[in-house]
Design a protein around this motif. Sequence first.
Motif, PDB file in Angstrom:
ATOM      1  N   UNK A  51      -0.757   7.462   1.192  1.00  0.00           N
ATOM      2  CA  UNK A  51       0.193   6.754   0.051  1.00  0.00           C
ATOM      3  C   UNK A  51       0.236   7.249  -1.312  1.00  0.00           C
ATOM      4  N   UNK A  52       0.937   8.041  -1.963  1.00  0.00           N
ATOM      5  CA  UNK A  52       1.418   8.898  -3.211  1.00  0.00           C
ATOM      6  C   UNK A  52       2.125   7.976  -4.426  1.00  0.00           C
ATOM      7  N   UNK A  53       3.425   7.156  -3.487  1.00  0.00           N
ATOM      8  CA  UNK A  53       3.416   6.490  -4.731  1.00  0.00           C
ATOM      9  C   UNK A  53       3.897   5.180  -4.741  1.00  0.00           C
ATOM     10  N   UNK A  54       4.289   4.276  -5.425  1.00  0.00           N
ATOM     11  CA  UNK A  54       4.546   2.479  -5.163  1.00  0.00           C
ATOM     12  C   UNK A  54       2.777   1.890  -4.757  1.00  0.00           C
ATOM     13  N   UNK A  55       2.632   0.756  -3.928  1.00  0.00           N
ATOM     14  CA  UNK A  55       1.910  -0.266  -4.550  1.00  0.00           C
ATOM     15  C   UNK A  55       1.432  -0.444  -3.048  1.00  0.00           C
ATOM     16  N   UNK A  56       0.104  -0.154  -2.493  1.00  0.00           N
ATOM     17  CA  UNK A  56       0.081  -0.436  -1.228  1.00  0.00           C
ATOM     18  C   UNK A  56      -0.867  -2.390  -1.233  1.00  0.00           C
TER      19      UNK A  56
ATOM     20  N   UNK B 180      -3.412 -10.671   0.862  1.00  0.00           N
ATOM     21  CA  UNK B 180      -2.924 -10.451  -0.459  1.00  0.00           C
ATOM     22  C   UNK B 180      -3.287  -9.267  -1.279  1.00  0.00           C
ATOM     23  N   UNK B 181      -4.336  -8.418  -0.920  1.00  0.00           N
ATOM     24  CA  UNK B 181      -4.568  -7.347  -1.561  1.00  0.00           C
ATOM     25  C   UNK B 181      -4.404  -6.651  -1.959  1.00  0.00           C
ATOM     26  N   UNK B 182      -3.523  -6.332  -3.523  1.00  0.00           N
ATOM     27  CA  UNK B 182      -2.614  -5.314  -3.836  1.00  0.00           C
ATOM     28  C   UNK B 182      -1.908  -5.379  -4.746  1.00  0.00           C
ATOM     29  N   UNK B 183      -1.750  -8.017  -4.347  1.00  0.00           N
ATOM     30  CA  UNK B 183      -0.208  -8.343  -4.978  1.00  0.00           C
ATOM     31  C   UNK B 183      -0.556  -8.791  -6.117  1.00  0.00           C
ATOM     32  N   UNK B 184      -1.849  -8.534  -7.172  1.00  0.00           N
ATOM     33  CA  UNK B 184      -1.657  -8.423  -8.458  1.00  0.00           C
ATOM     34  C   UNK B 184      -0.958  -7.083  -8.918  1.00  0.00           C
ATOM     35  N   UNK B 185      -1.872  -6.294  -8.618  1.00  0.00           N
ATOM     36  CA  UNK B 185      -1.509  -5.343  -9.423  1.00  0.00           C
ATOM     37  C   UNK B 185       0.315  -4.719  -9.432  1.00  0.00           C
ATOM     38  N   UNK B 186       0.982  -5.504  -8.037  1.00  0.00           N
ATOM     39  CA  UNK B 186       2.481  -5.691  -7.559  1.00  0.00           C
ATOM     40  C   UNK B 186       2.871  -6.471  -9.012  1.00  0.00           C
ATOM     41  N   UNK B 187       3.037  -7.307  -8.923  1.00  0.00           N
ATOM     42  CA  UNK B 187       3.380  -8.308 -10.100  1.00  0.00           C
ATOM     43  C   UNK B 187       3.009  -7.693 -11.347  1.00  0.00           C
TER      44      UNK B 187
END
Length: 482
Positions: free
Chosen positions: A378-383, A389-396
């Motif tokens: 994966x090169x773009x976006x958020x994993x 719940x992994x990655x949710x804080x970065x998504x927020x």
Amino acid sequence: MLARHHDPIAAIATAPGRGAVGIVRLSGKGLAAVVATICGKPLQPRHATYLPILDGQGQPIDQGLALFFPAPHSYTGEDVLELQAHGGPVVLQLLLARCLEAAETIDVATGRAPLAGLRLAQPGEFTERAFLNDKIDLAQAEAIADLIDASTETAARSAARSLSGEFSKEVHVLLDRLVHLRMLVEATLDFPEEDIDFLQQSDAQGQLTGLRETLAGVMHRAQQGAILREGIKVVIAGQPNAGKSSLLNALAGAELAIVTPIAGTTRDKVTQLIQIDGVPLHVVDTAGLRDSLLPEVGEVEKIGIARAWREIESADAVLFLHDLTRQQTPEDPQMAQRYKAADAAIAADLADKLPVNTPIIDVWNKSDTAPAAVVTEVRTGVVISAKTGAGLQQLRQNLLALVGWQAAPEGVFMARERHVRALQQVDGQLAQAARQLKAPAPALDLLAEDLRQAQNALSGVTGAFTPDDLLGEIFSKFCIGK
């Protein structure tokens, strides 16, 4: 001022329903006579008096507190009476009826009614009178409604800052500087024969540049305040079973949407208000997107897909959810290709149907079960993993950044889209003025007009130049007793 603004008014000032305390409020000129009629005696100004409140036949309606605020030291700037009683709806209706009756009862000694013409208040009319009587400006009046409607603590604190006048003070500073600049231009126009060049001597160019820089800071904070007030509509989109409902549940911290492995489980939108760092987000889970012509897509699911696209087209931001576990399927390579082709088709439709400034975040879900090799590709976006719940804080945080939330909460005052548009108009007029001022032979009459238009737009924020129809629209959205 319209004729209706001279009428005395009354209303129940607390929300409908039962509560410990309810308030009936009156406002108008010359309330003292009706106060004595309702309360049985004159009241000491600004002191709470505990007494029985009687009906027209002398029977008690309730025991409560009465407070009288003579003009101009009141919320509306007029005489104000507040009756605080028990908060039952029947009790409050009886108190309101008693006020209306007492106002129209003819006094035997004078032959006149104590407060003829007392009527029920319209929505927001108490606050409208406070504005019309110069107790508050329009930005402060709007902040009252915003404080009542605040959905997060940050929004409430920002509205309180606007209500205390912080936003208005910033606007008035800009106005003072703009008026001074107008004065210099007008002086140059009025006295062209003078040897003194008012504009050069007073560094009009520097003043205009400084004014625009200050305006930019106010605009930024106003845009942040508008985000706090309006919130952000975030739509989760993607193919069936990508984990959209699981993501909604994870962001909300509650099991709001039904989650099953059956494609097409979500048939209609599910909306939840959540907050990230005090910013309200209206998160919408939608039906899975796929070709409506597929034989397995039924009529109900087709309707859900059509509704999903309507929600997507009105979104402030879109979370485009991808299933990492379907990016690589060794047991059926063609399945992965079909999934990727369907994602590409959705991406093309999003690009075609959404405004160019609507942010789209690619969210790669199910990182907890996908092969590690797929995740690292994966090169773009958020994993993320909606399950763990992994990655949710970065998504927020990415979501807040994309929609323009940047300010520290304590530096933001509540603002509305109306304010942002007005400030943008001011910025446009000042940009035109700057171009005029830089010209080899400035057209001073056009420069003066640009500054005048900028002043009018800026004054509209606090209500100095506001048409009556706009006032009606603003105050009609208030509750009745406010």
